[in-house]
Motif scaffolding. Structure first.
Motif, PDB file in Angstrom:
ATOM      1  N   LEU A 195       0.834  -1.206   0.000  1.00 55.88           N
ATOM      2  CA  LEU A 195       0.000   0.000   0.000  1.00 55.88           C
ATOM      3  C   LEU A 195       0.873   1.262   0.000  1.00 55.88           C
ATOM      4  N   LEU A 196       1.902   1.264   0.845  1.00 56.04           N
ATOM      5  CA  LEU A 196       2.778   2.441   0.930  1.00 56.04           C
ATOM      6  C   LEU A 196       3.518   2.660  -0.387  1.00 56.04           C
ATOM      7  N   VAL A 197       4.001   1.562  -1.002  1.00 58.38           N
ATOM      8  CA  VAL A 197       4.694   1.692  -2.291  1.00 58.38           C
ATOM      9  C   VAL A 197       3.729   2.196  -3.357  1.00 58.38           C
ATOM     10  N   TRP A 198       2.504   1.667  -3.324  1.00 59.65           N
ATOM     11  CA  TRP A 198       1.508   2.095  -4.313  1.00 59.65           C
ATOM     12  C   TRP A 198       1.268   3.596  -4.208  1.00 59.65           C
ATOM     13  N   ARG A 199       1.192   4.093  -2.984  1.00 63.34           N
ATOM     14  CA  ARG A 199       0.967   5.532  -2.815  1.00 63.34           C
ATOM     15  C   ARG A 199       2.162   6.344  -3.305  1.00 63.34           C
ATOM     16  N   ALA A 200       3.339   5.718  -3.334  1.00 65.48           N
ATOM     17  CA  ALA A 200       4.543   6.436  -3.773  1.00 65.48           C
ATOM     18  C   ALA A 200       4.828   6.200  -5.248  1.00 65.48           C
ATOM     19  N   ARG A 201       3.863   5.627  -5.996  1.00 70.78           N
ATOM     20  CA  ARG A 201       4.177   5.225  -7.372  1.00 70.78           C
ATOM     21  C   ARG A 201       4.566   6.402  -8.257  1.00 70.78           C
ATOM     22  N   ARG A 222      16.940  11.745  -0.512  1.00 78.25           N
ATOM     23  CA  ARG A 222      17.499  10.894   0.530  1.00 78.25           C
ATOM     24  C   ARG A 222      16.394  10.313   1.413  1.00 78.25           C
ATOM     25  N   ARG A 223      15.437  11.178   1.763  1.00 79.00           N
ATOM     26  CA  ARG A 223      14.359  10.709   2.630  1.00 79.00           C
ATOM     27  C   ARG A 223      13.520   9.646   1.914  1.00 79.00           C
ATOM     28  N   SER A 224      13.167   9.908   0.665  1.00 83.15           N
ATOM     29  CA  SER A 224      12.345   8.947  -0.074  1.00 83.15           C
ATOM     30  C   SER A 224      13.095   7.638  -0.272  1.00 83.15           C
ATOM     31  N   ALA A 225      14.383   7.732  -0.663  1.00 84.35           N
ATOM     32  CA  ALA A 225      15.154   6.515  -0.926  1.00 84.35           C
ATOM     33  C   ALA A 225      15.286   5.686   0.353  1.00 84.35           C
ATOM     34  N   THR A 226      15.520   6.368   1.484  1.00 81.95           N
ATOM     35  CA  THR A 226      15.645   5.643   2.749  1.00 81.95           C
ATOM     36  C   THR A 226      14.346   4.932   3.089  1.00 81.95           C
ATOM     37  N   ALA A 227      13.237   5.659   3.011  1.00 83.50           N
ATOM     38  CA  ALA A 227      11.946   5.058   3.351  1.00 83.50           C
ATOM     39  C   ALA A 227      11.647   3.861   2.456  1.00 83.50           C
ATOM     40  N   LEU A 228      11.958   4.009   1.158  1.00 84.81           N
ATOM     41  CA  LEU A 228      11.663   2.919   0.227  1.00 84.81           C
ATOM     42  C   LEU A 228      12.568   1.718   0.479  1.00 84.81           C
ATOM     43  N   LEU A 229      13.840   1.977   0.840  1.00 83.98           N
ATOM     44  CA  LEU A 229      14.740   0.859   1.146  1.00 83.98           C
ATOM     45  C   LEU A 229      14.269   0.103   2.387  1.00 83.98           C
ATOM     46  N   VAL A 230      13.734   0.838   3.373  1.00 87.14           N
ATOM     47  CA  VAL A 230      13.176   0.185   4.565  1.00 87.14           C
ATOM     48  C   VAL A 230      12.060  -0.770   4.139  1.00 87.14           C
ATOM     49  N   LEU A 231      11.200  -0.290   3.230  1.00 88.45           N
ATOM     50  CA  LEU A 231      10.115  -1.145   2.747  1.00 88.45           C
ATOM     51  C   LEU A 231      10.649  -2.363   2.002  1.00 88.45           C
ATOM     52  N   VAL A 232      11.694  -2.158   1.182  1.00 89.85           N
ATOM     53  CA  VAL A 232      12.288  -3.286   0.448  1.00 89.85           C
ATOM     54  C   VAL A 232      12.790  -4.342   1.425  1.00 89.85           C
ATOM     55  N   GLY A 233      13.465  -3.900   2.495  1.00 89.71           N
ATOM     56  CA  GLY A 233      13.975  -4.837   3.496  1.00 89.71           C
ATOM     57  C   GLY A 233      12.843  -5.609   4.157  1.00 89.71           C
TER      58      GLY A 233
END
Lengths: 319, 252
Positions: A195-201, A222-233
């Motif tokens: 859901l979070l990734v979808w909202r960031a599409r 930096r903020r977006s990349a960090t948040a997205l990497l957290v989701l990837v993990g």
């Protein structure tokens, strides 16, 4: 601008959705015998697990590839699922097999997923300065993957042989013996992450243009990349916890999705990758189990074709 | 007004910019010139917050660029950096459309589509609108990238070597378009240029850097003299006047 009719991304997505629905239907109904209610319930649980893995792998791969600026590397090729195995081996080693087994499964999983998200981000954030530099990233991934695998092997040798079995079961992709106790937390985590990734599409669309262009367009890189990497993990943890590492599944579905859907927009691309992963896992499992009588395991078939796709993508990358 | 005070920048101990103090007034075209390695692109990237500011301050209409939310800045300043990786499988119209992202955050409205159409027309890209960006020539791609920055609709437009790989006709057309954008729409344009004569013909002001230091800053006519260019490039460049245009004879 956009193509219409049966070649438009929308129509292609509908076809994929039909394929996925067909796979699900076949998985639930082909070769049913014995107590209907029992068999259906058993299958429904396994179906939910397969779909969860499909979605988690597809979404985490698309996101990872966009932030790192390539369509060849995936979280698992970079050794992220090996890291998960290492964390599990370390947990068994420090807590003992009994202590590890006695921890509540959900809390254990969420703890591991959180640690994965943290460690994964700490590892890959520094690599982002090398965005798009595929040889360097690939080298880093190979080294990290080997490191994590050897470390978990070393830890495994230090563990009591009986307890080693617990670690062992978590090291190989296995779509037949799913860990059903983790199904609910994994489903929850995958749902939330997706859901979070979808909202960031739309932000992902901009990030695909590169760091400078994205910053110029007002994306806090930096903020977006960090948040997205957290989701990837977290998503990688959610798929590895259920079936173990599947190195090339993500690569295969995203490569196929990009060619099938025919757009680089993340909305259709994410949907396409998820649907293709469901077709591959659920449909593949149905065919292998019902028609081929399990002479091959799904894990091996997917690694074979995924590995081929990886080699083709690497050798054809000439720009 | 872009105000740069006390800005220094170093990469791994090597000084790239040293003590830059500069004010770029609102409106008009300002050209940034200087020999290779003078720090022009670095200065532009610092103004556009593409590089982290390590010492000194840069403000845009009073807003410090390193502490203002990047989204708020994207509504005031658009930047075209030097070409990095090219996004593949994107059509020209889509690429230019990304310029509207700060305004609609992913859901384009009618006025965004109108702005894209205007940018495509202004930069003579209508015939290429449906082409994939990776099938374009270098010059065509460059025009698409400038159009994308323009499409962002900001008061400030920063361009790093926009004339790269443009043929003489398109280079002149682009400079004339920039001139028009500045004159008719009151935009402030800062452009890094290699060709002195394009700067001389179209810019209101010229800012010259050499080895990370500011060596000249003034109206075009004052900077385009043999004496000043000698200080900028460390070599003699005769300047002639033809039909009222200053021309640097750097090729003889």
């Amino acid at each position: 601008m956009a193509e219409r009719g049966w070649t438009s991304p929308k129509a292609r997505l509908l076809l994929l959705a039909a394929g996925a629905a067909l796979s699900v239907l076949a998985f639930m109904t082909v070769g049913l015998k014995g107590g209907l209610a029992f068999a259906l319930e058993l299958r429904a649980v396994r179906l939910a697990a397969l779909v969860e893995v499909a979605v988690a792998v597809a979404v985490s791969t698309v996101v990872f590839q966009t932030i790192t600026g390539n369509r060849i590397l995936t979280p698992s090729i970079m050794g992220l699922d090996a890291l998960y195995s290492l964390l599990q081996a370390l947990a068994v080693f420090t807590l003992g097999g009994l202590g590890y087994a006695m921890l509540p499964a959900t809390a254990k999983f969420l703890g591991e997923a959180g640690l994965m998200a943290l460690l994964g981000t700490a590892l890959f954030l520094p690599l982002l300065s090398r965005r798009g530099d595929i040889p360097t990233l690939l080298l880093a991934g190979v080294v990290l993957g080997v490191l994590f695998r050897s470390l978990s092997l070393m830890v495994a040798r230090l563990i009591d042989p009986n307890e080693f079995a617990i670690v062992q079961s978590a090291r190989y992709a296995d779509f037949n013996t799913l860990d059903a106790t983790l199904l609910v937390p994994c489903l929850g985590l995958t749902g939330l992450g997706t859901l979070l990734v979808w909202r960031a599409r739309h932000v992902l669309d901009v990030m695909a243009l590169g760091r400078e262009a994205a910053v110029g367009l007002g994306v806090a890189w930096r903020r977006s990349a960090t948040a997205l990497l957290v989701l990837v993990g977290a998503l990688t943890a959610a798929s590895t916890a259920l079936v173990g590492p599947v190195a090339f599944l993500g690569l295969l579905v995203v490569a196929l999705a990009e060619r099938t859907v025919g757009t680089v927009r993340h909305g259709p691309l994410l949907l396409g990758a998820m649907l293709l992963a469901v077709i591959l896992l659920v449909g593949g499992q149905t065919i292998l189990a019902q028609l081929l009588d399990n002479v091959l395991t799904l894990g091996i078939v997917i690694e074979f074709f995924g590995g081929l796709a990886f080699l083709i993508l690497i050798t054809r990358r000439r720009r | 007004m872009i105000r740069i005070s006390n800005v220094s920048y170093a990469i791994a101990g090597t000084t790239i910019l040293e003590d830059i103090d500069l004010a770029i007034p609102s409106g008009g075209v300002t050209a940034l010139i200087g020999p290779n390695g003078a720090g022009k692109s670095t200065l532009l990237s610092l103004i556009a917050r593409l590089l982290p500011l390590s010492s000194g301050t840069i403000t845009l209409d009073g807003l410090p660029v390193d502490r203002t939310p990047t989204r708020a800045l994207a509504l005031r300043l658009a930047v075209m950096a030097q070409e990095g990786s090219v996004a593949s499988r994107l059509r020209v119209e889509e690429l230019v459309g990304f310029g509207r992202f700060p305004h609609h955050r992913g859901r384009p409205r009618a006025q965004d589509q109108a702005a894209v159409a205007e940018a495509l027309a202004l930069f003579d890209l209508e015939a290429l609108a449906d082409r994939f960006v990776d099938t374009l020539s270098g010059g065509q791609r460059q025009r698409a990238r400038v159009a994308m920055a323009y499409c962002q609709g900001t008061d400030y437009l920063l361009l790093d070597e926009p004339l790269n790989s443009l043929d003489i006709i398109y280079a002149r057309a682009l400079m004339r378009t920039l001139r028009r954008i500045a004159d008719d729409r009151g935009r402030t344009i800062v452009v890094v240029l290699h060709d002195l004569n394009h700067a001389a013909a179209h810019a209101d002001r010229i800012v010259a850097l050499r080895e990370g230091r500011l060596v000249a800053d003034g109206p075009t006519g004052e900077v385009m003299t043999t004496a000043t260019l000698q200080r900028v490039f460390g070599d003699t460049i005769p300047v002639a006047e033809v039909d009222g245009h200053r021309i640097a004879l750097h090729f003889v």
